[in-house]
Design a protein around this motif. Structure first.
Motif, PDB file in Angstrom:
ATOM      1  N   VAL A  93       0.838  -1.200   0.000  1.00  0.00           N
ATOM      2  CA  VAL A  93       0.000   0.000   0.000  1.00  0.00           C
ATOM      3  C   VAL A  93       0.876   1.254   0.000  1.00  0.00           C
ATOM      4  O   VAL A  93       0.664   2.184  -0.786  1.00  0.00           O
ATOM      5  CB  VAL A  93      -0.939  -0.016   1.224  1.00  0.00           C
ATOM      6  CG1 VAL A  93      -1.601   1.344   1.433  1.00  0.00           C
ATOM      7  CG2 VAL A  93      -2.006  -1.098   1.058  1.00  0.00           C
ATOM      8  N   ARG A 123      -8.258   3.096   6.759  1.00  0.00           N
ATOM      9  CA  ARG A 123      -7.980   1.686   6.460  1.00  0.00           C
ATOM     10  C   ARG A 123      -6.624   1.513   5.782  1.00  0.00           C
ATOM     11  O   ARG A 123      -5.944   0.515   5.993  1.00  0.00           O
ATOM     12  CB  ARG A 123      -9.090   1.135   5.557  1.00  0.00           C
ATOM     13  CG  ARG A 123      -9.088  -0.379   5.384  1.00  0.00           C
ATOM     14  CD  ARG A 123      -9.546  -1.104   6.631  1.00  0.00           C
ATOM     15  NE  ARG A 123     -10.898  -0.710   6.981  1.00  0.00           N
ATOM     16  CZ  ARG A 123     -11.998  -1.286   6.483  1.00  0.00           C
ATOM     17  NH1 ARG A 123     -11.889  -2.280   5.605  1.00  0.00           N
ATOM     18  NH2 ARG A 123     -13.184  -0.895   6.865  1.00  0.00           N
ATOM     19  N   ARG A 127      -3.292  -0.808   6.717  1.00  0.00           N
ATOM     20  CA  ARG A 127      -2.825  -1.810   5.740  1.00  0.00           C
ATOM     21  C   ARG A 127      -1.548  -1.373   5.017  1.00  0.00           C
ATOM     22  O   ARG A 127      -1.179  -1.968   4.017  1.00  0.00           O
ATOM     23  CB  ARG A 127      -3.908  -2.038   4.680  1.00  0.00           C
ATOM     24  CG  ARG A 127      -5.261  -2.473   5.211  1.00  0.00           C
ATOM     25  CD  ARG A 127      -5.301  -3.969   5.479  1.00  0.00           C
ATOM     26  NE  ARG A 127      -6.652  -4.436   5.667  1.00  0.00           N
ATOM     27  CZ  ARG A 127      -7.275  -4.477   6.844  1.00  0.00           C
ATOM     28  NH1 ARG A 127      -6.657  -4.030   7.928  1.00  0.00           N
ATOM     29  NH2 ARG A 127      -8.509  -4.941   6.938  1.00  0.00           N
ATOM     30  N   GLN A 130       0.836  -3.908   3.774  1.00  0.00           N
ATOM     31  CA  GLN A 130       0.231  -5.079   3.140  1.00  0.00           C
ATOM     32  C   GLN A 130       0.377  -5.008   1.626  1.00  0.00           C
ATOM     33  O   GLN A 130       0.338  -3.934   1.028  1.00  0.00           O
ATOM     34  CB  GLN A 130      -1.257  -5.132   3.520  1.00  0.00           C
ATOM     35  CG  GLN A 130      -1.981  -6.402   3.097  1.00  0.00           C
ATOM     36  CD  GLN A 130      -3.374  -6.476   3.720  1.00  0.00           C
ATOM     37  OE1 GLN A 130      -3.585  -5.993   4.833  1.00  0.00           O
ATOM     38  NE2 GLN A 130      -4.312  -7.065   3.004  1.00  0.00           N
ATOM     39  N   ALA A 132      -0.752  -4.917  -1.959  1.00  0.00           N
ATOM     40  CA  ALA A 132      -1.995  -4.295  -2.419  1.00  0.00           C
ATOM     41  C   ALA A 132      -2.961  -5.292  -3.052  1.00  0.00           C
ATOM     42  O   ALA A 132      -4.176  -5.147  -2.930  1.00  0.00           O
ATOM     43  CB  ALA A 132      -1.687  -3.167  -3.396  1.00  0.00           C
ATOM     44  N   LEU A 135      -5.763  -6.794  -0.831  1.00  0.00           N
ATOM     45  CA  LEU A 135      -6.811  -5.940  -0.262  1.00  0.00           C
ATOM     46  C   LEU A 135      -8.180  -6.322  -0.822  1.00  0.00           C
ATOM     47  O   LEU A 135      -8.283  -6.892  -1.917  1.00  0.00           O
ATOM     48  CB  LEU A 135      -6.543  -4.464  -0.588  1.00  0.00           C
ATOM     49  CG  LEU A 135      -5.251  -3.834  -0.067  1.00  0.00           C
ATOM     50  CD1 LEU A 135      -5.128  -2.416  -0.600  1.00  0.00           C
ATOM     51  CD2 LEU A 135      -5.197  -3.839   1.452  1.00  0.00           C
ATOM     52  N   GLU A 139     -11.086  -1.608  -0.420  1.00  0.00           N
ATOM     53  CA  GLU A 139      -9.779  -1.089  -0.015  1.00  0.00           C
ATOM     54  C   GLU A 139      -8.921  -0.746  -1.231  1.00  0.00           C
ATOM     55  O   GLU A 139      -8.198   0.251  -1.231  1.00  0.00           O
ATOM     56  CB  GLU A 139      -9.077  -2.118   0.871  1.00  0.00           C
ATOM     57  CG  GLU A 139      -9.720  -2.263   2.242  1.00  0.00           C
ATOM     58  CD  GLU A 139      -9.260  -3.513   2.995  1.00  0.00           C
ATOM     59  OE1 GLU A 139      -9.534  -3.605   4.198  1.00  0.00           O
ATOM     60  OE2 GLU A 139      -8.629  -4.397   2.373  1.00  0.00           O
ATOM     61  N   GLN A 140      -9.027  -1.565  -2.285  1.00  0.00           N
ATOM     62  CA  GLN A 140      -8.276  -1.271  -3.511  1.00  0.00           C
ATOM     63  C   GLN A 140      -8.772   0.024  -4.160  1.00  0.00           C
ATOM     64  O   GLN A 140      -7.975   0.798  -4.702  1.00  0.00           O
ATOM     65  CB  GLN A 140      -8.387  -2.436  -4.493  1.00  0.00           C
ATOM     66  CG  GLN A 140      -7.616  -3.671  -4.057  1.00  0.00           C
ATOM     67  CD  GLN A 140      -7.583  -4.746  -5.112  1.00  0.00           C
ATOM     68  OE1 GLN A 140      -7.860  -4.513  -6.278  1.00  0.00           O
ATOM     69  NE2 GLN A 140      -7.231  -5.966  -4.703  1.00  0.00           N
TER      70      GLN A 140
END
Length: 234
Positions: A93, A123, A127, A130, A132, A135, A139-140
Motif C-alpha cells: 500500500v 484503512r 494496511r 500489506q 496491495a 486488499l 480497499e483497492q
C-alpha cells in the motif's frame, strides 16, 4: 478549469467520440452518465493523454493539452483513478502511494499529503505494509484514489469508482468523493450508478453513443423524465 471543444476520437474505424464539448469549473463535481459503450471512459482517457483526439481541443487552466504526453498532463495537475483500480498488485500500500507522488520533488509536502491520505482513508494506514493485491475491492478503490491524490491534482478524473462494490461501500466511497471535493479538489466523475453520481454532482452531462445529448445542473437532470426512465430505473 477544463474545456473540451468538439473532440472526436476513433478506435480504428469506430467513431467513439463524435464532437463532444463540455466544461468543468473549479471546485465542481461534474459527472458524465450514460450506458456502457457511450464513450464515458474514452472521454477520461482522452483528457489524461492516454488517447489522442483526431479533431478538437482540450484546455486546462487555459493551456492546451491536446497531444500532450500523459506524464506531462499529470505534472500539470490532472490525475486519473482508472476503471478497475489498476493498482500495483505486487507492491505494498505504501509503495503504491509513493508511486502517486513519483513526479514530485517537494518531500516535506509529500509527507504531509501522505498523512492527509491516511486521514481520509484510515484503512490504508492500517494496511500500509500489506501487499496491495490482497486488499478487498473497497480497499483497492480507496488505494487507487489515494494514489491519485498523492500527485496533488487540481482535477481528479474518477472512472467507475463504485464498480463491483457492495451498496454500503458505494455509499462510503461517494461520501469520500464529497469530502475530497470539499477539501479543494475538482472532480470529473464517470459512473454507471447514475443515481449516486447525480446525488453528489454539481452539474452533469448525458453521453449517448459518443455524443452529449443533455447537460445541466445535476438536480435538474435527476428530475428529468427522460433521464429517470433511461438511467434511474423510474
Amino acid at each position: 478549469m477544463l474545456a473540451i471543444e468538439d473532440v472526436h476520437v476513433y478506435y480504428g474505424a469506430i467513431h467513439a467520440l463524435q464532437g463532444i464539448s463540455f466544461q468543468v469549473n473549479q471546485g465542481e463535481i461534474v459527472t458524465l452518465i450514460g450506458s456502457n459503450g457511450a464513450g464515458k471512459s474514452t472521454s477520461l482517457k482522452t483528457i489524461s493523454g492516454l488517447l489522442r483526439p483526431k479533431q478538437g481541443k482540450i484546455r486546462f487552466n487555459g493551456e492546451e493539452l491536446t497531444g500532450m504526453p500523459a506524464q506531462k498532463i499529470v505534472g500539470r495537475g490532472i490525475s486519473q483513478v482508472p476503471e478497475g483500480r489498476r493498482i500495483f498488485a505486487n507492491m505494498t500500500v505504501s509503495e503504491n502511494l509513493d508511486m502517486g507522488a513519483y513526479l514530485r520533488k517537494d518531500k516535506p509536502e509529500i509527507k504531509k499529503d501522505l498523512e492527509r491520505i491516511f486521514a481520509i482513508f484510515p484503512r490504508l494506514r492500517e494496511r500500509k505494509g500489506q501487499v496491495a493485491g490482497t486488499l478487498s475491492g473497497g480497499e483497492q478503490q480507496m488505494l487507487a484514489m489515494g494514489r491519485a491524490l498523492m500527485s496533488k491534482p487540481q482535477l481528479m478524473l474518477l472512472d467507475e469508482p463504485s464498480m463491483g462494490l457492495s451498496p454500503l461501500l458505494v455509499k462510503q466511497i461517494f461520501d469520500i468523493i464529497k469530502d475530497i471535493n470539499a477539501q479543494g479538489t475538482t472532480i470529473l466523475l464517470v459512473e454507471q450508478n447514475a443515481r449516486m453520481a447525480l446525488s453528489v454532482a454539481t452539474r452533469a452531462y448525458v453521453l449517448e453513443t459518443g455524443k452529449i445529448t443533455l447537460g445541466g445542473m445535476a438536480q435538474e437532470l435527476a428530475a428529468s423524465e427522460d433521464v429517470r426512465k433511461a438511467y434511474l430505473g423510474a
